[in-house]
Each structure stands twice: as structure tokens, then as C-alpha cells.
Design a protein around this motif. Structure first.
Motif, mmCIF file in Angstrom:
data_model
loop_
_atom_site.group_PDB
_atom_site.id
_atom_site.type_symbol
_atom_site.label_atom_id
_atom_site.label_comp_id
_atom_site.label_asym_id
_atom_site.label_seq_id
_atom_site.Cartn_x
_atom_site.Cartn_y
_atom_site.Cartn_z
ATOM 1 N N LEU A 300 47.988 1.578 -8.510
ATOM 2 C CA LEU A 300 49.152 1.081 -7.759
ATOM 3 C C LEU A 300 50.468 1.497 -8.394
ATOM 4 C CD1 LEU A 300 47.878 -2.436 -6.733
ATOM 5 C CD2 LEU A 300 48.378 -0.514 -5.222
ATOM 6 N N THR A 301 50.415 1.883 -9.647
ATOM 7 C CA THR A 301 51.628 2.383 -10.297
ATOM 8 C C THR A 301 51.293 3.707 -10.951
ATOM 9 O OG1 THR A 301 51.079 1.243 -12.355
ATOM 10 C CG2 THR A 301 52.507 0.065 -10.823
ATOM 11 N N ALA A 302 52.283 4.583 -11.028
ATOM 12 C CA ALA A 302 52.058 5.894 -11.650
ATOM 13 C C ALA A 302 51.794 5.739 -13.146
ATOM 14 C CB ALA A 302 53.256 6.794 -11.413
ATOM 15 N N GLU A 303 52.367 4.648 -13.745
ATOM 16 C CA GLU A 303 52.147 4.429 -15.190
ATOM 17 C C GLU A 303 50.843 3.665 -15.377
ATOM 18 O OE1 GLU A 303 55.139 1.814 -14.281
ATOM 19 O OE2 GLU A 303 55.358 3.666 -13.144
ATOM 20 N N GLU A 304 49.725 4.343 -15.123
ATOM 21 C CA GLU A 304 48.437 3.679 -15.264
ATOM 22 C C GLU A 304 48.117 3.436 -16.737
ATOM 23 O OE1 GLU A 304 43.792 4.093 -13.922
ATOM 24 O OE2 GLU A 304 45.064 5.859 -13.925
ATOM 25 N N THR A 305 47.509 2.276 -16.995
ATOM 26 C CA THR A 305 47.081 1.982 -18.357
ATOM 27 C C THR A 305 46.053 3.010 -18.779
ATOM 28 O OG1 THR A 305 47.369 -0.368 -17.911
ATOM 29 C CG2 THR A 305 46.055 0.201 -19.838
ATOM 30 N N LYS A 306 46.291 3.633 -19.921
ATOM 31 C CA LYS A 306 45.341 4.616 -20.455
ATOM 32 C C LYS A 306 44.828 4.115 -21.801
ATOM 33 C CE LYS A 306 45.596 8.401 -17.675
ATOM 34 N NZ LYS A 306 44.494 9.258 -17.229
ATOM 35 N N LEU A 307 43.546 4.247 -22.006
ATOM 36 C CA LEU A 307 42.940 3.855 -23.280
ATOM 37 C C LEU A 307 42.210 5.057 -23.853
ATOM 38 C CD1 LEU A 307 41.279 0.404 -22.385
ATOM 39 C CD2 LEU A 307 43.411 0.750 -23.588
ATOM 40 N N SER A 308 42.444 5.322 -25.135
ATOM 41 C CA SER A 308 41.690 6.396 -25.776
ATOM 42 C C SER A 308 40.219 5.989 -25.807
ATOM 43 C CB SER A 308 42.189 6.615 -27.207
ATOM 44 O OG SER A 308 41.844 5.483 -28.009
ATOM 45 N N TYR A 309 39.357 6.924 -26.115
ATOM 46 C CA TYR A 309 37.917 6.626 -26.187
ATOM 47 C C TYR A 309 37.673 5.518 -27.214
ATOM 48 C CZ TYR A 309 32.890 7.329 -26.884
ATOM 49 O OH TYR A 309 31.532 7.146 -26.991
ATOM 50 N N GLN A 310 38.366 5.614 -28.334
ATOM 51 C CA GLN A 310 38.213 4.610 -29.400
ATOM 52 C C GLN A 310 38.660 3.227 -28.914
ATOM 53 O OE1 GLN A 310 36.977 5.246 -32.589
ATOM 54 N NE2 GLN A 310 37.009 3.042 -32.923
ATOM 55 N N GLU A 311 39.816 3.190 -28.233
ATOM 56 C CA GLU A 311 40.337 1.906 -27.720
ATOM 57 C C GLU A 311 39.393 1.316 -26.678
ATOM 58 O OE1 GLU A 311 45.169 2.716 -28.155
ATOM 59 O OE2 GLU A 311 44.080 3.447 -26.387
ATOM 60 N N GLY A 312 38.864 2.193 -25.804
ATOM 61 C CA GLY A 312 37.920 1.740 -24.784
ATOM 62 C C GLY A 312 36.676 1.144 -25.419
ATOM 63 N N ALA A 313 36.161 1.831 -26.449
ATOM 64 C CA ALA A 313 34.956 1.357 -27.157
ATOM 65 C C ALA A 313 35.220 0.017 -27.837
ATOM 66 C CB ALA A 313 34.533 2.402 -28.188
ATOM 67 N N ASP A 314 36.353 -0.085 -28.527
ATOM 68 C CA ASP A 314 36.695 -1.333 -29.231
ATOM 69 C C ASP A 314 36.818 -2.506 -28.260
ATOM 70 O OD1 ASP A 314 36.709 -0.136 -31.710
ATOM 71 O OD2 ASP A 314 38.874 0.196 -31.770
ATOM 72 N N PHE A 315 37.429 -2.224 -27.104
ATOM 73 C CA PHE A 315 37.615 -3.283 -26.109
ATOM 74 C C PHE A 315 36.261 -3.779 -25.587
ATOM 75 C CE2 PHE A 315 38.544 -4.842 -21.759
ATOM 76 C CZ PHE A 315 39.473 -5.828 -22.085
ATOM 77 N N ILE A 316 35.372 -2.828 -25.292
ATOM 78 C CA ILE A 316 34.032 -3.193 -24.796
ATOM 79 C C ILE A 316 33.292 -4.052 -25.814
ATOM 80 C CG2 ILE A 316 31.734 -2.235 -24.247
ATOM 81 C CD1 ILE A 316 33.256 0.145 -22.903
ATOM 82 N N ILE A 317 33.298 -3.623 -27.068
ATOM 83 C CA ILE A 317 32.587 -4.371 -28.128
ATOM 84 C C ILE A 317 33.154 -5.782 -28.261
ATOM 85 C CG2 ILE A 317 32.166 -4.493 -30.633
ATOM 86 C CD1 ILE A 317 32.080 -1.353 -30.546
ATOM 87 N N GLU A 318 34.478 -5.874 -28.223
ATOM 88 C CA GLU A 318 35.129 -7.191 -28.381
ATOM 89 C C GLU A 318 34.718 -8.142 -27.248
ATOM 90 O OE1 GLU A 318 39.569 -9.214 -28.607
ATOM 91 O OE2 GLU A 318 39.407 -7.031 -28.513
#
Length: 590
Positions: A300-318
Motif C-alpha cells: 500500500l505504500t512504496a516504502e515497503e518494510t524490508k528485512l534482511s535475511y538475517q532480520e527475517g530469520a531472527d524475527f521468525i525465531i523470536e
């Protein structure tokens, strides 16, 4: 939060070093061939007293065949140009066909056992746990042609039926989507182009959609041949077996009643009005009168939230840590031991999957990660599949072949944990809307996109019974199905979707569509219970996963959830649960 750095490429050398030129892999295939010869002799001289021994041998061989197949499929997914792997895949297909022939021969032996002997056999301790699957094998064998004819069908399928599926996969690897980026001509792989449909810039999406359509149209004649011959082979086999409905095999494979399927689709259809409101609101927010197919996944916005692979992995684990310790530890291990191929590069096949290496007790996950929230969801989804395989460790091999519909249970469940958490911890209302929208996208996919696939495939088979179906007719059927499934809410549809969706070309699994929707809603029911019980629920959850391949889905739901899947109640609750996100989204975007 972990402090370890995760690599985004997988480790396959731990199984067989050296990729498609691996000497140990070639030796392994030779060993399997010898095992199959011995197995064949044991089946030929089969006696009831030897059943336990023969099933033990089956267990060993099946694990090896699955391991060998997983390895070569991973090589080809990671590099579609790997000619060595393509050749090996041919060898593995022959091995797989041989195994299927032998299992057919074993099933025929089981059929010859008289009813009294069979009943007393299943009362023995060693066979009690296998009762459902052994009975199922006997019933399915009775449902088919005589053994010699089924053997011929299986043998001919290698260079006929399955070859069309392989041709499609090879062709997809060569397709290039030509686009201009910053004034420079660029050739994208199908996987890379697919990720562009989540781009915040509509001009980018529009251009990719145009190039995408052109790329598939250029190959549509060949792809239509593949689809027609796949379906033609199936229909011929069904006719010889005396099967009237094309849904008989997929329903039987999914251990599911037609009544359950019909009830599920009817409830979804009755509630699509809410999703139509969402699609209209999204069009309004993007400044459009109506969305086109290429806008459905747009942020919905051009400034889409981007997560690096590491950030994505950390978020999933948490987030997994809030559900249960076993899922968390398992996920950490998957990242640390490089079970995941996620690098964004050319030459990879599109899509994502999880495959099992049962001899090693490991899984491997494949996807292309470019940092979108949708990618994080896909990663959580595939980790859920891997956890399901992990939960089955210790279960006899015969009881581990769960069907596609329940195969989506753990994956969708894992995805929900992550998606809900993302919404909950949004930093502001703008991000919350964006994250809610990402969750709603899944409901749109399961209730509309997959419904379109189901409608298309059902109608395509009816057309195919009359003869070959032209490219023009396939395009027409596809658009009709999309208009119906999306309730006419879109401006432009994707007429070439039948060509670009690999699920229509998977030979092992007919109608690879409705199981996804079933899995999504079934997961919602389980997820609702999990929310009520918190971390105490993990043991119950694992117990349910262990049972997924040894009973019908109706019995599974009755035993673990206390519900009747042939009635509307369960589906009503599950659909309404998912539509709560839409109501919140509509409220926040007034």
C-alpha cells in the motif's frame, strides 16, 4: 534474539559431496538398485509370516529413494541449468517407477490374504499401529486394474506422463522475462520476475506483467501440449480403472470426503463479499478504480518494510519462541546448519518448497528471498513444513506419508504465528495497516486465487474429455475462473496463469489446489485452540501432526479438535476468524 549470522545458501554436501558429479551419490543409486532387486525377490516369494520382514525392508528402501530424489530435486531447483542433475533425475525417475511397481506387487499380495487371516494379522502388536495404512493399501489395490496392467501403466508413465512434467520444468528454467530497469534492458528469471509483483511502483508491476505475459505466450503452444497430454494420460488411466470423477484420485489421496470439500468451498463462497470490500478499498487506497491482477500483491505504500535475511530469520525465531521450545530449537538448527537456500540470484527455479532427507533425519527449504514481508511469511511457511517432518520422526515410515491437505497444516500454522506477531508489534498505524494487508493477502490467495485454480482445473478436465484444448480455450477458461473466484472485483486478469503455475504440471499430485485452502482453514482451527492454551499446546500440536498420515481428515479433526468437517460450523468459524483482519483493515482505512 540470536547473535549468530546465518548464510542464505544451503549445504547439500553433508549428504553427497560434489553436487551432480558426486561419486558417493552415484554409488548410492547403485546400492538402491541392488536393494530393489532383493526386495523384488522377497515379494515374489511372499508369505504371510514374512510380512513384518518385508515391511522392514520397505521402510529402508523408501527412505533411500526419497533421500536420492530430494538431493537431485534440490540441485535442479538451485540451478536449472545443471545438466548433470537433469540426467540423474532420469535415473531417479526409473528407480521410483521400479519401486512403485514393486509396491503394487506387494499390494496385490496383501489383497490375496483372506479376510479372517487379515483380521487376525492386524490384531498383532507389530501391525496394530499400521492398521489404517495397510487397510488403505488393500482397498486402493482393489480399486485399480489387475497387477500386470498397473505395472504397464507405471512403466509407461516414466517416458510419457512424468516426461511431460519434466519438459515443463525444463522449459520454465529457460524462460526469461525481459524488462527495463532504470533505462537498462534486463533479463529476469521467472522467480525474480514474480517478486517484482510486490514492487511498490505500479509502473514496474505493469511493465513486468506485460513482459511476463509475453514470455509465457511465446511458449504457450508447447506448454499447452504438456498440459493436454498430462491430463490425457490421467483421463485414459481413470477410464480404464472405471473411475468416473477426476476428483476421485485427489480426494482419495487427501483421505477426504467430497462432502467436506463441497462444504468448505460453499462456506468460503458465502463469505467472499467481505474480501470484495477489501479489494475495492485497496483499489481506492492505490488511487485506482479497480485492481488488476498484478496489483493484488502490491504494497500500500512504496516504502515497503524490508528485512534482511538475517532480520527475517531472527524475527521468525523470536515469534516461534512464544509458541513452544521444540519448534524454536528446531528452527534455530535449520538456520545454523544451513538447511535453507534463499539467495536472490538468476538460474533458480521459481517458487518455494520443503523436502525431506529421511535417512539423515533432515529437511531442506528452497525459496528466493528478496526481503519482503511476503518472503518472511514464505520462509516461516516452509519451516512449518520442515517441523512437520521433524514431528514425524519415530513414526513408522508407512505412517509418515501425509497428504497434501494436512501437509499444509504445520506450514500455515507457522506462517500465522509470524504474521500475527508482525501486526501486534507494528511500530505505528501505517505499518499495522501494511502488515494486516499482508495477512489478508493470504486469505485472498486461499479463497480466491486457489479457488480460481480449482474451478479452472475442474472445467479444463471436462473440456479435455472431448479432445485437445487449444491455447485460446485455456486462456478463456482461466479468465472465466478468475472472474468467478474474484467475484468480478478486478479490472484485468491473467489469461496465461495456467501456463505459469507449476502446480498444474506436478505429476505426482493431481489437483494441487484445494489442499492449500483446506490446510489454511484447518490450521486456523488449530491456531485458535493454540491461542487459548499458549505454550502448553505444543505437545497436543505435535500429537496431531504425528497422526496426520494414519487416518482420514474427518477422523483427525474429530479426534484432536472435536469437530465434524462435513458440517458448516468448523468452516464458518475458521473463515470468520480470518476475516476479522479484513474488518480491522476496513476500519483503519476509512
Amino acid at each position: 534474539m540470536t547473535t549468530k549470522t546465518f548464510q542464505d545458501t544451503w549445504d547439500l554436501d553433508v549428504f553427497f559431496e560434489g553436487g551432480s558429479s558426486s561419486e558417493s551419490y552415484h554409488t548410492y543409486l547403485s546400492e538402491i538398485k541392488e536393494d530393489l532387486k532383493a526386495f523384488e525377490q522377497h515379494i515374489a516369494s511372499f508369505k504371510v509370516d514374512n510380512l513384518e520382514e518385508v515391511l522392514g525392508e520397505y521402510e529402508t528402501i523408501v527412505k533411500k529413494v526419497v533421500q536420492s530424489s530430494a538431493f537431485v530435486n534440490c540441485l535442479l531447483a538451485a540451478d536449472v541449468r545443471d545438466k548433470g542433475a537433469a540426467q540423474l533425475q532420469g535415473q531417479v525417475a526409473q528407480i521410483h517407477a521400479k519401486l512403485q511397481v514393486l509396491l503394487g506387487a506387494l499390494d496385490d499380495k496383501l489383497v490375496t490374504i483372506d479376510e479372517d487371516t487379515w483380521t487376525s494379522l492386524l490384531e498383532k502388536e507389530e501391525f496394530k499401529v499400521l492398521e489404517y495404512v495397510l487397510n488403505e493399501r488393500r482397498r486402493r489395490a482393489n480399486d485399480k486394474l489387475p497387477a500386470d496392467q498397473e505395472k504397464l501403466v507405471t512403466s509407461l508413465a516414466v517416458d510419457g506422463y512424468h516426461a511431460w512434467g519434466k519438459l515443463y520444468n525444463s522449459l520454465v528454467g529457460t524462460i526469461k522475462v525481459k524488462v527495463k530497469e532504470n533505462g537498462v534492458e534486463k533479463e529476469l528469471s521467472v522467480g525474480q520476475a514474480q517478486n517484482r509483483f510486490s514492487d511498490g511502483n505500479r509502473e514496474v508491476r505493469k511493465e513486468v506483467a506485460k513482459a511476463w505475459k509475453e514470455a509465457w505466450e511465446n511458449q504457450s503452444d508447447t506448454i499447452a501440449s504438456a498440459l493436454n497430454h498430462l491430463a490425457g494420460f490421467r483421463l485414459q488411466v481413470y477410464e480404464q480403472r472405471g473411475w468416473e470423477s477426476v476428483l476421485k484420485e485427489p480426494l482419495d489421496n487427501n483421505r477426504m470426503k467430497q462432502e467436506t470439500l463441497d462444504t468448505m468451498w460453499q462456506v468460503i463462497t458465502d463469505h467472499k463479499g467481505t474480501l470484495t470490500k477489501y479489494l475495492n478499498r485497496k483499489a481506492e487506497l492505490l488511487g485506482l478504480e479497480k485492481l488488476s491482477m498484478y496489483d493484488v500483491s502490491a504494497p500500500l505504500t512504496a516504502e515497503e518494510t524490508k528485512l534482511s535475511y538475517q532480520e527475517g530469520a531472527d524475527f521468525i525465531i523470536e515469534q516461534f519462541s512464544k509458541f513452544g521450545p521444540e519448534l524454536t530449537e528446531f528452527t534455530k538448527k535449520a538456520f545454523e546448519d544451513r538447511w535453507i537456500e534463499a539467495e536472490d540470484r538468476a538460474g533458480k527455479r521459481p517458487g518455494g518448497f520443503c523436502t525431506s532427507f529421511p535417512v539423515s533425519g533432515q529437511s531442506r527449504i528452497f525459496m528466493t528471498y528478496s526481503g519482503t514481508l511476503s518472503n518472511v511469511s514464505t520462509l516461516a511457511h516452509e519451516l512449518g513444513h520442515a517441523f512437520h517432518q521433524h514431528a514425524m520422526h519415530g513414526v513408522p515410515t508407512l505412517n509418515r506419508f501425509y497428504a497434501s491437505n494436512v501437509a499444509e497444516t504445520a506450514s500455515t500454522f507457522a506462517e500465522m504465528i509470524v504474521a500475527d506477531a508482525a501486526v501486534k508489534y507494528a511500530k505505528d498505524e501505517k505499518e499495522k495497516i501494511s502488515l494486516l494487508e499482508d495477512k489478508i493477502q493470504r486469505s485472498v490467495a486461499f479463497y480466491m486465487n486457489i479457488h480460481a485454480r480449482f474451478l479452472f482445473e475442474t472445467r479444463f478436465y471436462e473440456e479435455r474429455k472431448k479432445g485437445l484444448v487449444s491455447v485460446e480455450k485455456l486462456n478463456e477458461l482461466m479468465v472465466e475462473a478468475q472472474k468467478e473466484a474474484y467475484c468480478g472485483a478486478l479490472d484485468e486478469y491473467d489469461s496465461t496463469f495456467w501456463a505459469s503455475k507449476m502446480h498444474f504440471f506436478i505429476t505426482q499430485v493431481p489437483f494441487y489446489n484445494f489442499p492449500y485452502t483446506f490446510g489454511y482453514l484447518f490450521s486456523l482451527g488449530i491456531y485458535s485452540q493454540a491461542l487459548e492454551e499458549g505454550t502448553n499446546y505444543e505437545d497436543k500440536y505435535i500429537a496431531l501432526l504425528k497422526d496426520t498420515a494414519s487416518m482420514t481428515v474427518e477422523d483427525l479433526a474429530k479426534k484432536h479438535l472435536g469437530v465434524d468437517l462435513t458440517q458448516r460450523d468448523f468452516w464458518e468459524k475458521a473463515v470468520k476468524k480470518s476475516l476479522e483482519d479484513v474488518e480491522e483493515f476496513l476500519e483503519l482505512t476509512k
